[in-house]
Design a protein around this motif. Sequence first.
Motif, PDB file in Angstrom:
ATOM      1  N   ARG A 289       0.836  -1.204   0.000  1.00 34.51           N
ATOM      2  CA  ARG A 289       0.000   0.000   0.000  1.00 34.51           C
ATOM      3  C   ARG A 289       0.871   1.254   0.000  1.00 34.51           C
TER       4      ARG A 289
ATOM      5  N   VAL B  15       0.434   5.268   1.032  1.00 30.81           N
ATOM      6  CA  VAL B  15      -0.440   6.239   1.703  1.00 30.81           C
ATOM      7  C   VAL B  15       0.381   7.474   2.058  1.00 30.81           C
TER       8      VAL B  15
ATOM      9  N   VAL C 294      -4.928  12.700   4.503  1.00 29.29           N
ATOM     10  CA  VAL C 294      -4.577  11.749   3.451  1.00 29.29           C
ATOM     11  C   VAL C 294      -4.406  12.450   2.113  1.00 29.29           C
TER      12      VAL C 294
ATOM     13  N   THR D 190      -3.180   7.835  -2.471  1.00 30.76           N
ATOM     14  CA  THR D 190      -3.113   6.475  -1.924  1.00 30.76           C
ATOM     15  C   THR D 190      -3.025   5.467  -3.064  1.00 30.76           C
TER      16      THR D 190
END
Length: 224
Positions: free
Chosen positions: A77, A79, A91, A94
């Motif tokens: 992942r 992020v 955030v 992503t």
Amino acid sequence: MRRVLSALAAVSIAASILPTAAQAQMSPGQRERGSSGQQADGSANAPAERAPRFAPLRRRANAGPCPFVKVLYDAARYVELEGGRAAISNVGFTGEIQGVSADCEYREDDPIKLDMDILFELGRGEQATADEKTYRYWVAVTERNSAVLAKEYFDLPVKFDGQRTASVHQERSIVIPRAGIDTSGGNFEVLIGFDVTPEMAEFNRSGSRFRVTAGAAQASTPSQ
């Protein structure tokens, strides 16, 4: 690979018993015909009405199993967190590697050609102000559970076209040399992951996560 070999063996067996099964289904008049392509009275047979039931195999079996292909958990992942704080409002961009399908081909002392199809799911959070992003990921070849033999980086340019999320397939082919004819694909492992910072890797390793839709505008609740 055992399953592939078993499936090929099953096809071979089925093909070998097909004439017997077909003969058992003939009518008495059909069984009276000779095997030389003539009727019992000597006249030529009528043309066959149906095509063969089994098509020829497209390629021969590999000399051995394919390499293991995996997504590295720490880099599965991507992020971006503004200020390093794990909150939805922080955030940015992503990404997540959702899956990989792979196939390989090699025979005798040929090198291994490995074809992969990688599915990426990408997203834009509240801190992602641009409409496009170039992600970076890598593919590494290792001796199984051992040292890295080679590692290559690739760019993944993504245009969101005003959307919060995007799905992208990437097809990659790599060639793995073999020391000799006795070296099978089972000796190798292929790992895939995003090019992440140490902080991102630690965030992934901790089990914390934001989905690719993190930070997207939520639908308003209808008024009563």
